[in-house]
Design a protein around this motif. Structure first.
Motif, PDB file in Angstrom:
ATOM      1  N   SER A 112       0.971  -1.271  -0.084  1.00 28.18           N
ATOM      2  CA  SER A 112      -0.023  -0.031   0.098  1.00 28.18           C
ATOM      3  C   SER A 112       1.010   1.352  -0.212  1.00 28.18           C
ATOM      4  O   SER A 112       0.517   2.316  -0.810  1.00 28.18           O
ATOM      5  CB  SER A 112      -0.854  -0.099   1.204  1.00 28.18           C
ATOM      6  N   GLU A 113       1.936   1.159   0.792  1.00 29.92           N
ATOM      7  CA  GLU A 113       2.921   2.551   0.853  1.00 29.92           C
ATOM      8  C   GLU A 113       3.536   2.681  -0.403  1.00 29.92           C
ATOM      9  O   GLU A 113       3.461   3.755  -0.874  1.00 29.92           O
ATOM     10  CB  GLU A 113       3.529   2.335   2.035  1.00 29.92           C
ATOM     11  N   ALA A 114       4.161   1.801  -1.135  1.00 32.46           N
ATOM     12  CA  ALA A 114       4.664   1.875  -2.504  1.00 32.46           C
ATOM     13  C   ALA A 114       3.720   2.290  -3.602  1.00 32.46           C
ATOM     14  O   ALA A 114       4.152   2.962  -4.602  1.00 32.46           O
ATOM     15  CB  ALA A 114       5.307   0.509  -2.685  1.00 32.46           C
ATOM     16  N   GLU A 115       2.348   1.954  -3.377  1.00 30.56           N
ATOM     17  CA  GLU A 115       1.275   2.294  -4.537  1.00 30.56           C
ATOM     18  C   GLU A 115       0.779   3.442  -4.193  1.00 30.56           C
ATOM     19  O   GLU A 115       0.686   4.245  -5.328  1.00 30.56           O
ATOM     20  CB  GLU A 115       0.452   1.016  -4.662  1.00 30.56           C
ATOM     21  N   SER A 116       0.198   3.983  -3.203  1.00 29.46           N
ATOM     22  CA  SER A 116      -0.430   5.046  -2.846  1.00 29.46           C
ATOM     23  C   SER A 116       0.173   6.146  -1.900  1.00 29.46           C
ATOM     24  O   SER A 116      -0.417   7.071  -1.405  1.00 29.46           O
ATOM     25  CB  SER A 116      -1.584   4.601  -2.318  1.00 29.46           C
ATOM     26  N   GLY A 117       1.308   5.546  -1.269  1.00 25.67           N
ATOM     27  CA  GLY A 117       1.910   6.613  -0.085  1.00 25.67           C
ATOM     28  C   GLY A 117       1.249   6.437   1.121  1.00 25.67           C
ATOM     29  O   GLY A 117       1.733   7.045   2.214  1.00 25.67           O
ATOM     30  N   GLU A 118       0.186   5.521   1.169  1.00 24.17           N
ATOM     31  CA  GLU A 118      -0.451   5.309   2.652  1.00 24.17           C
ATOM     32  C   GLU A 118       0.442   4.310   3.585  1.00 24.17           C
ATOM     33  O   GLU A 118       0.596   3.256   3.030  1.00 24.17           O
ATOM     34  CB  GLU A 118      -1.778   4.899   2.381  1.00 24.17           C
ATOM     35  N   LYS A 119       0.181   4.874   4.830  1.00 18.16           N
ATOM     36  CA  LYS A 119       1.338   3.947   5.620  1.00 18.16           C
ATOM     37  C   LYS A 119       0.308   3.389   6.684  1.00 18.16           C
ATOM     38  O   LYS A 119      -0.614   3.884   6.899  1.00 18.16           O
ATOM     39  CB  LYS A 119       2.337   4.856   6.434  1.00 18.16           C
ATOM     40  N   GLY A 120       0.893   2.055   7.001  1.00 18.06           N
ATOM     41  CA  GLY A 120       0.191   1.340   8.091  1.00 18.06           C
ATOM     42  C   GLY A 120       1.314   0.699   8.830  1.00 18.06           C
ATOM     43  O   GLY A 120       2.266   0.152   8.464  1.00 18.06           O
ATOM     44  N   HIS A 121       0.690   0.366  10.279  1.00 21.59           N
ATOM     45  CA  HIS A 121       1.673  -0.122  11.203  1.00 21.59           C
ATOM     46  C   HIS A 121       0.793  -1.073  12.228  1.00 21.59           C
ATOM     47  O   HIS A 121      -0.206  -0.498  12.801  1.00 21.59           O
ATOM     48  CB  HIS A 121       2.398   0.794  11.617  1.00 21.59           C
ATOM     49  N   ILE A 122       1.122  -2.321  12.425  1.00 23.99           N
ATOM     50  CA  ILE A 122       0.641  -2.988  13.430  1.00 23.99           C
ATOM     51  C   ILE A 122       1.555  -2.903  14.692  1.00 23.99           C
ATOM     52  O   ILE A 122       2.913  -3.289  14.562  1.00 23.99           O
ATOM     53  CB  ILE A 122       0.300  -4.416  13.054  1.00 23.99           C
ATOM     54  N   THR A 123       0.977  -2.835  15.815  1.00 24.30           N
ATOM     55  CA  THR A 123       1.983  -2.510  16.998  1.00 24.30           C
ATOM     56  C   THR A 123       1.406  -2.778  18.333  1.00 24.30           C
ATOM     57  O   THR A 123       0.124  -2.885  18.500  1.00 24.30           O
ATOM     58  CB  THR A 123       2.375  -0.899  17.053  1.00 24.30           C
ATOM     59  N   SER A 124       2.463  -2.774  19.432  1.00 24.64           N
ATOM     60  CA  SER A 124       1.820  -3.174  20.690  1.00 24.64           C
ATOM     61  C   SER A 124       2.752  -2.680  21.483  1.00 24.64           C
ATOM     62  O   SER A 124       4.159  -2.578  21.314  1.00 24.64           O
ATOM     63  CB  SER A 124       1.796  -4.948  20.738  1.00 24.64           C
ATOM     64  N   LEU A 125       2.323  -2.435  22.742  1.00 26.81           N
ATOM     65  CA  LEU A 125       3.331  -1.978  23.920  1.00 26.81           C
ATOM     66  C   LEU A 125       4.379  -3.130  24.151  1.00 26.81           C
ATOM     67  O   LEU A 125       5.492  -3.157  24.719  1.00 26.81           O
ATOM     68  CB  LEU A 125       2.761  -1.664  25.388  1.00 26.81           C
ATOM     69  N   ASN A 126       3.928  -4.389  23.799  1.00 27.56           N
ATOM     70  CA  ASN A 126       4.834  -5.566  24.162  1.00 27.56           C
ATOM     71  C   ASN A 126       4.819  -6.522  22.945  1.00 27.56           C
ATOM     72  O   ASN A 126       4.422  -7.740  22.665  1.00 27.56           O
ATOM     73  CB  ASN A 126       4.171  -6.603  25.192  1.00 27.56           C
ATOM     74  N   PRO A 127       5.544  -5.927  21.837  1.00 22.61           N
ATOM     75  CA  PRO A 127       5.518  -6.525  20.529  1.00 22.61           C
ATOM     76  C   PRO A 127       6.434  -8.013  20.778  1.00 22.61           C
ATOM     77  O   PRO A 127       7.572  -7.852  21.167  1.00 22.61           O
ATOM     78  CB  PRO A 127       6.015  -5.474  19.720  1.00 22.61           C
ATOM     79  N   ILE A 128       6.085  -8.840  19.795  1.00 24.65           N
ATOM     80  CA  ILE A 128       6.911 -10.015  19.634  1.00 24.65           C
ATOM     81  C   ILE A 128       8.042  -9.960  18.648  1.00 24.65           C
ATOM     82  O   ILE A 128       9.229 -10.231  18.786  1.00 24.65           O
ATOM     83  CB  ILE A 128       6.017 -11.121  19.280  1.00 24.65           C
ATOM     84  N   HIS A 129       7.718  -8.887  17.395  1.00 27.17           N
ATOM     85  CA  HIS A 129       8.398  -8.805  16.346  1.00 27.17           C
ATOM     86  C   HIS A 129       9.030  -7.351  16.531  1.00 27.17           C
ATOM     87  O   HIS A 129       8.045  -6.539  16.831  1.00 27.17           O
ATOM     88  CB  HIS A 129       7.717  -9.009  15.193  1.00 27.17           C
ATOM     89  N   PRO A 130      10.258  -7.158  16.453  1.00 29.97           N
ATOM     90  CA  PRO A 130      10.770  -5.605  16.699  1.00 29.97           C
ATOM     91  C   PRO A 130      10.194  -4.795  15.645  1.00 29.97           C
ATOM     92  O   PRO A 130      10.157  -3.467  16.123  1.00 29.97           O
ATOM     93  CB  PRO A 130      12.397  -6.099  16.096  1.00 29.97           C
ATOM     94  N   LYS A 131       9.680  -5.322  14.352  1.00 33.02           N
ATOM     95  CA  LYS A 131       9.121  -4.143  13.459  1.00 33.02           C
ATOM     96  C   LYS A 131       7.864  -3.910  13.760  1.00 33.02           C
ATOM     97  O   LYS A 131       7.225  -2.729  13.461  1.00 33.02           O
ATOM     98  CB  LYS A 131       9.065  -5.014  12.155  1.00 33.02           C
ATOM     99  N   ASN A 132       7.317  -4.536  15.046  1.00 37.21           N
ATOM    100  CA  ASN A 132       6.041  -3.921  15.543  1.00 37.21           C
ATOM    101  C   ASN A 132       6.255  -3.021  16.775  1.00 37.21           C
ATOM    102  O   ASN A 132       5.224  -2.792  17.261  1.00 37.21           O
ATOM    103  CB  ASN A 132       5.145  -5.083  16.002  1.00 37.21           C
ATOM    104  N   LYS A 133       7.475  -2.486  16.911  1.00 45.35           N
ATOM    105  CA  LYS A 133       7.741  -1.623  18.021  1.00 45.35           C
ATOM    106  C   LYS A 133       7.054  -0.450  17.768  1.00 45.35           C
ATOM    107  O   LYS A 133       7.148   0.281  16.690  1.00 45.35           O
ATOM    108  CB  LYS A 133       9.178  -1.526  18.107  1.00 45.35           C
ATOM    109  N   PRO A 134       6.213   0.287  18.881  1.00 45.00           N
ATOM    110  CA  PRO A 134       5.745   1.294  18.641  1.00 45.00           C
ATOM    111  C   PRO A 134       6.527   2.842  18.598  1.00 45.00           C
ATOM    112  O   PRO A 134       7.610   2.775  19.411  1.00 45.00           O
ATOM    113  CB  PRO A 134       4.678   1.538  19.833  1.00 45.00           C
ATOM    114  N   ASP A 135       5.962   3.763  17.608  1.00 45.78           N
ATOM    115  CA  ASP A 135       6.845   4.960  18.020  1.00 45.78           C
ATOM    116  C   ASP A 135       6.163   5.849  19.091  1.00 45.78           C
ATOM    117  O   ASP A 135       5.406   5.347  19.842  1.00 45.78           O
ATOM    118  CB  ASP A 135       6.824   5.662  16.587  1.00 45.78           C
ATOM    119  N   GLU A 136       6.935   7.295  19.304  1.00 45.87           N
ATOM    120  CA  GLU A 136       6.238   7.931  20.422  1.00 45.87           C
ATOM    121  C   GLU A 136       4.624   8.190  20.263  1.00 45.87           C
ATOM    122  O   GLU A 136       4.050   8.329  21.190  1.00 45.87           O
ATOM    123  CB  GLU A 136       7.039   9.192  20.643  1.00 45.87           C
TER     124      GLU A 136
END
Length: 520
Positions: A112-136
């Motif tokens: 989606s980001e590559a085609e339309s520039g819309e960003k998405g992110h699945i996140t948690s305060l206790n993520p299993i995968h590092p890519k799911n780490k939340p920003d501020e």
């Protein structure tokens, strides 16, 4: 400009400012409303994307994930090692790996980001995968969800571009427990959230277009309103000006009438004052002429009876001679003031040294002292000056006349003390001073002492004689010699007359008053 016109201008100015202020307020309000609408539209799109992503993830979670071929980009998920059938082989021998819902959602966000520039992110305060780490921003939202918030959105800058960010909590469902088997979560718990970011560029273009339309329309309304107001202002102003012009003509005529009345009153006062001064002057002249004439006639009649008495003859002829000189002086004063007024005074400009002038002035002072018989008054006169001879170029006779009039006045109005005659050089001018310790001049009379026919004492019973022309003659002579005279005086303490004439080639080191004096 009349008060009415000022009021109309002030009213028009205030109305124009108020009108422009209202239009500006309307423009600002409409722009703010458009910004809110744009924000809500972007938020609606973000909610739609979020619901789509959530439905996609929920489908994947319901089926326990999906199997896809292993490629260079898609590799087995090491965080699913605990799943027995993470990796399988198809009946055709093709190797497949299990893609859990979180992994699948991340892959969809990348497309989606590559085609339309819309960003998405699945996140948690206790993520299993590092890519799911939340920003501020996501940490702040997740903490709000723990406190009961249902959603969170705002416009933020990402990579120097504005995005509308939107996030909703992600609740634990039955399909989630296949991967989250550690026992931390139960059904219905919040274990994270899905955030989406919609680029604001497309909305900003629409917003700017609407803002431009609003600006043009408001400017057009402002111009039309100001033009109509200006027409009304001009019409009103024209009517008021016609009214004011009529009133002004009346006021001007009244002012001219008052001015003519004042001029007539002033002319009448001047005529009366002129008549009064002429009357006083004629009375003074009558007295001044009669006094020496009576003496001349009286003592002349006594001479025939005293031919045998030589001493008496000498005394009488001396008195007649002195009174004749007094009469001649009066006539000369009248002739001088007449010549000065008609500008027909003849000047005899010559070069002469200062020493000779001062010696002759000294003789004049001594003669006047003898005439007034005031030998008890000290005459202080400079006699010792520098060896360098100072040469003047002026009318020596007229300068002596100036000194004679000033010294005569000093003797006339001084009963005790001294008369000081001095000079000093300054700024290519030579200044002379005649100072006495006489009765002085009242402050209110100082500005009139150089006027003709003017005397401090103008009553017929005055105690000092004189025509009142002496100082006027002095001022006229000095004006012809390019000079000027001033007076300083204090009543009952004395007066000091200072006058100057131009001087060429003056040594600047001599710009100080001479102090060497002697007493006569």
């Amino acid at each position: 400009m009349t008060k009415d016109i000022n009021h109309i201008k002030q009213f028009f100015f205030a109305t124009s400012i108020g009108f422009i202020f209202l239009l500006a307020s309307s423009l600002i309000w409409n722009i703010q409303e458009e910004k809110k609408t744009t924000y809500e539209l972007a938020k609606v799109e973000a909610k739609g994307n979020h619901n789509k992503d959530l439905s996609f993830r929920r489908w994947a979670a319901t089926h326990g994930g999906v199997y896809i071929p292993i490629t260079e980009k898609i590799t087995p998920n090491k965080y699913l090692n605990f799943v027995p059938d993470r990796d399988i082989t198809s009946t055709t021998g093709k190797k497949l790996t299990l893609i859990n819902p979180a992994y699948m959602t991340r892959l969809a966000f990348e497309i989606s980001e590559a085609e339309s520039g819309e960003k998405g992110h699945i996140t948690s305060l206790n993520p299993i995968h590092p890519k799911n780490k939340p920003d501020e921003w996501e940490i702040k939202a997740l903490k709000l969800f723990e406190n009961g918030a249902k959603e969170y959105s705002s416009v933020e800058t990402i990579d120097n571009k504005e995005y509308l960010r939107y996030i909703k909590p992600l609740y634990v469902e039955k399909g989630c427990l296949k991967c989250h088997t550690e026992g931390k979560y139960q059904l219905g718990d919040i274990h994270g959230g899905i955030s989406v970011a919609i680029p604001m560029e497309r909305y900003d273009a629409i917003l700017n277009s609407k803002i431009q339309d609003y600006a043009y329309s408001h400017v057009l309304i402002a111009l039309m309103g100001l033009f109509l107001g200006w027409l009304a202002y001009r019409r009103t102003l024209h009517s008021v000006r016609e009214k004011n012009e009529s009133q002004h003509k009346i006021a001007v005529n009244e002012a001219l009438l008052r001015e003519k009345n004042r001029e007539l009153i002033t002319a009448k006062d001047k005529a009366e004052e002129s008549d009064r001064l002429k009357t006083i002057f004629l009375q003074n002249m009558s007295h001044e002429i009669r006094t020496p004439m009576n003496a001349i006639l009286g003592f002349s009649s006594l001479i025939p009876d005293e031919f045998d008495n030589r001493n008496k003859l000498i005394e009488y002829t001396s008195i007649i001679n002195q009174r004749g000189k007094d009469l001649l002086r009066i006539i000369n004063d009248l002739l001088d003031i007449s010549k000065i007024e008609s500008e027909k005074v003849e000047l005899h400009i010559e070069q002469f040294d200062l020493n000779s002038l001062l010696i002759e002035v000294q003789s004049v002072a001594l003669a006047l002292q003898s005439r007034y018989e005031k030998y008890h008054i000290n005459v202080i006169f400079p006699i010792n000056f520098d060896n360098e001879n100072i040469v003047l170029c002026s009318d020596k006779g007229r300068l002596k006349q100036v000194f004679a009039n000033l010294i005569s006045n000093a003797f006339k109005f001084t009963q005790e003390g001294s008369i000081t005659i001095g000079y000093y050089l300054s700024a290519n001018k030579i200044y002379f001073q005649v100072e006495d310790t006489g009765i002085g001049i009242p402050g209110k009379e100082l500005e009139n002492v150089f006027n003709r026919f003017t005397q401090v004492e103008q009553e017929t019973t005055r105690t000092h004689d004189g025509t009142g022309l002496g100082l006027s003659i002095v001022k006229g002579i000095l004006r012809l010699l390019n000079g000027q005279i001033d007076v300083e005086s204090e009543e009952n303490k004395g007066s000091k007359f200072t006058f100057y004439i131009p001087l060429q080639n003056v040594d600047s080191e001599k710009g100080q008053q001479q102090k060497l004096q002697f007493e006569v």
